[in-house]
Design a protein around this motif. Sequence first.
Motif, PDB file in Angstrom:
ATOM      1  N   VAL A  45       0.881  -1.163   0.000  1.00 28.97           N
ATOM      2  CA  VAL A  45       0.000   0.000   0.000  1.00 28.97           C
ATOM      3  C   VAL A  45       0.920   1.214   0.000  1.00 28.97           C
ATOM      4  O   VAL A  45       1.606   1.469   0.991  1.00 28.97           O
ATOM      5  CB  VAL A  45      -0.926   0.022   1.234  1.00 28.97           C
ATOM      6  N   GLU A  47       1.963   5.318  -0.210  1.00 28.23           N
ATOM      7  CA  GLU A  47       1.465   6.667   0.073  1.00 28.23           C
ATOM      8  C   GLU A  47       1.098   7.246  -1.294  1.00 28.23           C
ATOM      9  O   GLU A  47       1.827   7.052  -2.263  1.00 28.23           O
ATOM     10  CB  GLU A  47       2.571   7.461   0.782  1.00 28.23           C
ATOM     11  N   ARG A  48      -0.063   7.912  -1.410  1.00 28.94           N
ATOM     12  CA  ARG A  48      -0.616   8.241  -2.721  1.00 28.94           C
ATOM     13  C   ARG A  48      -0.429   9.695  -3.150  1.00 28.94           C
ATOM     14  O   ARG A  48      -1.170  10.186  -3.995  1.00 28.94           O
ATOM     15  CB  ARG A  48      -2.098   7.855  -2.751  1.00 28.94           C
ATOM     16  N   PRO A  85      -7.624   4.838  -5.213  1.00 30.54           N
ATOM     17  CA  PRO A  85      -7.860   3.856  -4.157  1.00 30.54           C
ATOM     18  C   PRO A  85      -7.898   2.414  -4.645  1.00 30.54           C
ATOM     19  O   PRO A  85      -7.941   1.485  -3.843  1.00 30.54           O
ATOM     20  CB  PRO A  85      -9.239   4.265  -3.618  1.00 30.54           C
ATOM     21  N   HIS A  87      -6.897  -1.190  -6.944  1.00 30.58           N
ATOM     22  CA  HIS A  87      -5.794  -2.144  -6.977  1.00 30.58           C
ATOM     23  C   HIS A  87      -5.176  -2.144  -8.368  1.00 30.58           C
ATOM     24  O   HIS A  87      -5.888  -2.176  -9.369  1.00 30.58           O
ATOM     25  CB  HIS A  87      -6.296  -3.551  -6.647  1.00 30.58           C
ATOM     26  N   GLY A 101      -4.275   0.655  -3.496  1.00 28.04           N
ATOM     27  CA  GLY A 101      -4.528   2.002  -2.988  1.00 28.04           C
ATOM     28  C   GLY A 101      -5.121   1.970  -1.593  1.00 28.04           C
ATOM     29  O   GLY A 101      -4.778   2.789  -0.735  1.00 28.04           O
ATOM     30  N   THR A 102      -6.023   1.016  -1.370  1.00 31.82           N
ATOM     31  CA  THR A 102      -6.615   0.803  -0.047  1.00 31.82           C
ATOM     32  C   THR A 102      -6.776  -0.693   0.167  1.00 31.82           C
ATOM     33  O   THR A 102      -6.815  -1.468  -0.797  1.00 31.82           O
ATOM     34  CB  THR A 102      -8.003   1.476   0.087  1.00 31.82           C
ATOM     35  N   ARG A 105     -11.523  -2.205   4.706  1.00 31.95           N
ATOM     36  CA  ARG A 105     -12.624  -1.245   4.567  1.00 31.95           C
ATOM     37  C   ARG A 105     -12.103   0.145   4.216  1.00 31.95           C
ATOM     38  O   ARG A 105     -12.315   1.107   4.949  1.00 31.95           O
ATOM     39  CB  ARG A 105     -13.431  -1.200   5.857  1.00 31.95           C
ATOM     40  N   GLY A 106     -11.370   0.221   3.105  1.00 34.40           N
ATOM     41  CA  GLY A 106     -10.891   1.511   2.611  1.00 34.40           C
ATOM     42  C   GLY A 106      -9.718   2.097   3.361  1.00 34.40           C
ATOM     43  O   GLY A 106      -9.505   3.301   3.341  1.00 34.40           O
ATOM     44  N   ARG A 107      -8.914   1.262   3.992  1.00 37.50           N
ATOM     45  CA  ARG A 107      -7.753   1.748   4.738  1.00 37.50           C
ATOM     46  C   ARG A 107      -6.617   2.064   3.772  1.00 37.50           C
ATOM     47  O   ARG A 107      -6.157   1.198   3.035  1.00 37.50           O
ATOM     48  CB  ARG A 107      -7.291   0.701   5.747  1.00 37.50           C
ATOM     49  N   ASP A 108      -6.128   3.301   3.818  1.00 31.65           N
ATOM     50  CA  ASP A 108      -5.032   3.704   2.948  1.00 31.65           C
ATOM     51  C   ASP A 108      -3.748   3.866   3.762  1.00 31.65           C
ATOM     52  O   ASP A 108      -3.721   3.608   4.970  1.00 31.65           O
ATOM     53  CB  ASP A 108      -5.377   4.977   2.183  1.00 31.65           C
ATOM     54  N   GLU A 111      -3.907   5.856   7.016  1.00 28.86           N
ATOM     55  CA  GLU A 111      -4.559   5.166   8.131  1.00 28.86           C
ATOM     56  C   GLU A 111      -3.727   3.990   8.638  1.00 28.86           C
ATOM     57  O   GLU A 111      -3.713   3.694   9.829  1.00 28.86           O
ATOM     58  CB  GLU A 111      -5.938   4.671   7.698  1.00 28.86           C
TER      59      GLU A 111
END
Length: 166
Positions: A45, A47-48, A85, A87, A101-102, A105-108, A111
């Motif tokens: 994952v 950093e974006r 977010p 893949h 991306g996450t 449950r949407g953890r980036d 988080e």
Amino acid sequence: MPPTVADVSRLLRVLAEHDVRFIVVGGVCAVIHGAPVSTFDLDIVPERSDENAARLLSALASVDAVHRDLAGRSIAPDASRLRGPGHNLFMTRSGPLDILGTIGRGRDFAELESRSRTIDLGDGLAVRVLDLDALIEVKREVAREKDLATLPILVRTLAERRRRGD
């Protein structure tokens, strides 16, 4: 022809050499924590930010990454997709690399960063790895058959690490 199993050490070293900010998740994360599981790819994952996506794009170019495509097309990585977010599943000359991306449950990255730590893998390579308890939470959230199958192994590994004081 790229290998069917990732050369994890090589892929991690390339990401580190390009100063990519990322967290190792998935099967490699479990293995680093001592879980006796098998894996064939490296899941990260990143950093974006724009800057990190540019570094990641450069790292991907250095290992000839293309999207894994069922139609057999050769689709190059794209910075805008790397910032999203979703893949991005790549094949590289060092094997499969999944850039997520996450997760769960949407953890980036933002988080997950507080639930990870840097681990020295030796030979001058240190990487940020998701904590085992956080990996277990994510696997429960996703609840795919393959994730549920590995949960008992991860839970047992975490219990053993805690018993030893790791």
